[in-house]
Design a protein around this motif. Sequence first.
Motif, PDB file in Angstrom:
ATOM      1  N   ALA A   9       0.812  -1.324  -0.047  1.00 15.56           N
ATOM      2  CA  ALA A   9      -0.041  -0.040  -0.037  1.00 15.56           C
ATOM      3  C   ALA A   9       0.784   1.468  -0.046  1.00 15.56           C
ATOM      4  N   ARG A  10       1.871   1.352   0.929  1.00 19.34           N
ATOM      5  CA  ARG A  10       2.709   2.425   0.857  1.00 19.34           C
ATOM      6  C   ARG A  10       3.410   2.734  -0.238  1.00 19.34           C
ATOM      7  N   SER A  11       3.785   1.778  -0.959  1.00 19.62           N
ATOM      8  CA  SER A  11       4.666   1.860  -2.208  1.00 19.62           C
ATOM      9  C   SER A  11       3.764   2.071  -3.595  1.00 19.62           C
ATOM     10  N   LYS A  12       2.592   1.681  -3.538  1.00 20.39           N
ATOM     11  CA  LYS A  12       2.014   1.372  -4.829  1.00 20.39           C
ATOM     12  C   LYS A  12       2.025   2.853  -5.700  1.00 20.39           C
ATOM     13  N   TYR A  13       2.004   3.714  -5.218  1.00 20.80           N
ATOM     14  CA  TYR A  13       2.102   5.158  -5.872  1.00 20.80           C
ATOM     15  C   TYR A  13       3.465   5.199  -6.958  1.00 20.80           C
TER      16      TYR A  13
END
Length: 348
Positions: A193-197
């Motif tokens: 979730a934290r890295s999906k961007y």
Amino acid sequence: MNPKNTAIVSMFFSLTLFSQEPKTYNIQTIAFYNLENLFDTEDDPITFDDDRTPKGKDHWTEEIYQQKLRNMAFAISEIGVDIAKNSPVIIGVSEVENRKVLEDLANQPILLKKNYGIVHFDSPDRRGIDVALLYQQSFFKPKNAKTHELVLYDNDTNKRIYTRDQLVVSGYLDGDLIHVIVNHWPSRRGGEARSKYKRENAARLNRKIIDSIFAIDPYSKIITMGDFNDNPNDLSIKKVLGAKPNKKNILLKEFYNPMLNMSKKGIGTHAWRDSWGIFDQIMISKEFLDKDYASYRYYKAGIFNEDFLTTQKGRYKGYPYRSYSSGNYIGGYSDHFPVYIYLIKQKR
């Protein structure tokens, strides 16, 4: 345990699938393979490759390096041969340190007769790993090649994140103009979730590259392949890139992703904490789906998960048979299975 890939076609290939008249066809394999940290043994002072040196944590000796090369070469040589009767004419690769390791790979005895050419550019990735393209020079003739830099910033620190470029190679496959994009998108380190961007930004860059090709010719044959570090159903692939799983619903300038239906069958290319994913994918533009076999068209896709690439015992039975486990060299291949597609064209 990873089930055998049901998408792999039978050895008994029936030409009557395409016509009631007896015709002959050229079949070529296009593939992608994450080579799991193919580094040489030399210390590069500007990258973080210290572990992959003889005195480093991985004790990466010349003997181990040569074994790794032999393993990678053998795996590549086997992809698609049941149907195409040849190794991949084009194969994108990731996690390679530099051009030298690619030359050493292409010069392995089992690949030497294939006369693979190399397209490679150094990326700014902090680990020193790049993507590249290998191609059999008697089949594919590159016209031009360039890289597109993915500029990212950390959401917390606002510092620049240095990652892999996206490689674009345009050329002629037996006279057919095709465009191949090789990707290795940012990892899930720190959590999905934290890295999906990061991967969504990578998808936007990929889409921008694709749209620039379509602006010249909306009927372009484009293949985008790589280790996307996302699954076919994730937002970056399904929404941002816009890849679809149903061939009948693909419109002009859209992409077909055969890997989405595979993921629903429990088939994977990469396993992590007892969970399978298909991070390694090959997607194609609509023009490959036309039924006019006067030029190359899509036939089938597969995950190359033969027994020799698979861990045969222990807790990780069925997982990809990797090079390193728990900090020790175990003599395997990669922590990813290769993926491939078959292209088919009627002989004149």
